[in-house]
Design an enzyme around this catalytic site. Structure first.
Site, PDB file in Angstrom:
ATOM      1  N   ASP A  49       0.841  -1.200   0.000  1.00 54.59           N
ATOM      2  CA  ASP A  49       0.000   0.000   0.000  1.00 54.59           C
ATOM      3  C   ASP A  49       0.871   1.243   0.000  1.00 54.59           C
ATOM      4  O   ASP A  49       0.585   2.224  -0.705  1.00 54.59           O
ATOM      5  CB  ASP A  49      -0.912  -0.039   1.227  1.00 54.59           C
ATOM      6  N   GLU A 121      -1.923  -5.386  -3.704  1.00 58.70           N
ATOM      7  CA  GLU A 121      -0.962  -4.599  -2.922  1.00 58.70           C
ATOM      8  C   GLU A 121       0.176  -5.480  -2.423  1.00 58.70           C
ATOM      9  O   GLU A 121       1.348  -5.066  -2.427  1.00 58.70           O
ATOM     10  CB  GLU A 121      -1.675  -3.934  -1.747  1.00 58.70           C
TER      11      GLU A 121
END
Length: 229
Positions: A49, A121
């Site tokens: 992320d 992610e």
């Protein structure tokens, strides 16, 4: 370790050949499939992320050197939110190689937006750990493609935009309600409505409540802008 044929095919779709394939395996392991000898992808998701965020922040600054922070922030959010990650995951068929426990698999986990977004992610983090930031950046920019250049100048999500529309006119925030839930328990579809204090309303159906709410909000915004509401 050696990767299976389907994992090697995924590497091709991803655009990166892993020197440490165990990182890819970890990135694709959902918590429902973890064990004392097999780590899940949650820690990699946390890192990915941040890597994705830095890549997108740099790319947006480069794409529009004169944009103010007030415009850059919603563009950034549109590019890194879970829905965007899940869309990319679908494009490279990430769900086909997800490692899921039986219960998660039976409940349609390979198609779930949250699982796909989280795994995307984690894969980004795996590339970063395997080959460094520059390679991870190249992979991300290749996968996101023209999205960086074509992201709307004002990329606020529809729910935010509708709320601001209402507040600007002295109204209470829009009210969202579940109208119906259909389909099998493992793959439901939700019909959500949105209603303004002044009475305008719209509804939409999708496989996730948030998506249905966003679509309903966009529908209502379009109606308001066209004068049809």
């Amino acid at each position: 370790m050696k990767l299976s044929a389907d994992m090697k095919a995924f590497e091709e779709r991803l655009g990166h050949r892993f020197g440490r394939p165990e990182l890819l395996l970890r990135a694709l392991t959902h918590p429902s499939m973890s064990s004392p000898t097999r780590e899940d992808n949650q820690r990699l998701e946390f890192l990915g992320d941040r890597v994705l965020g830095l890549v997108m922040a740099e790319a947006l600054l480069k794409a529009d050197r004169n944009a103010a922070e007030g415009l850059l922030a919603p563009r950034f959010n549109a590019l890194v939110r879970k829905e965007a990650c899940a869309d990319i995951a679908r494009e490279i068929a990430l769900g086909d190689v997800l490692k899921l426990g039986r219960s998660e698999m039976m409940s349609g986990g390979r198609r779930k937006q949250a699982l796909l977004g989280d795994a995307m992610e984690a894969v980004i983090a795996a590339v970063y750990r395997d080959a460094g930031f520059e390679v991870a950046r190249d992979v991300v920019l290749k996968l996101w493609g023209k999205r960086v250049e074509t992201v709307e100048a004002d990329a606020r999500d529809p729910k935010t935009a509708l709320q601001e529309w209402a507040q600007a006119r002295g109204q209470q925030p829009p009210r969202y309600q579940e109208v119906s839930r259909d389909g099998p328990p493992h793959q439901p579809t939700f019909t959500m409505s949105v209603t303004l204090e002044s009475g305008e309303t719209a509804k939409a159906t999708a496989g996730a409540k948030r998506t249905a709410e966003q679509t309903a909000a966009k529908t209502l915004l379009d109606q308001l802008e066209s004068g049809a509401a």
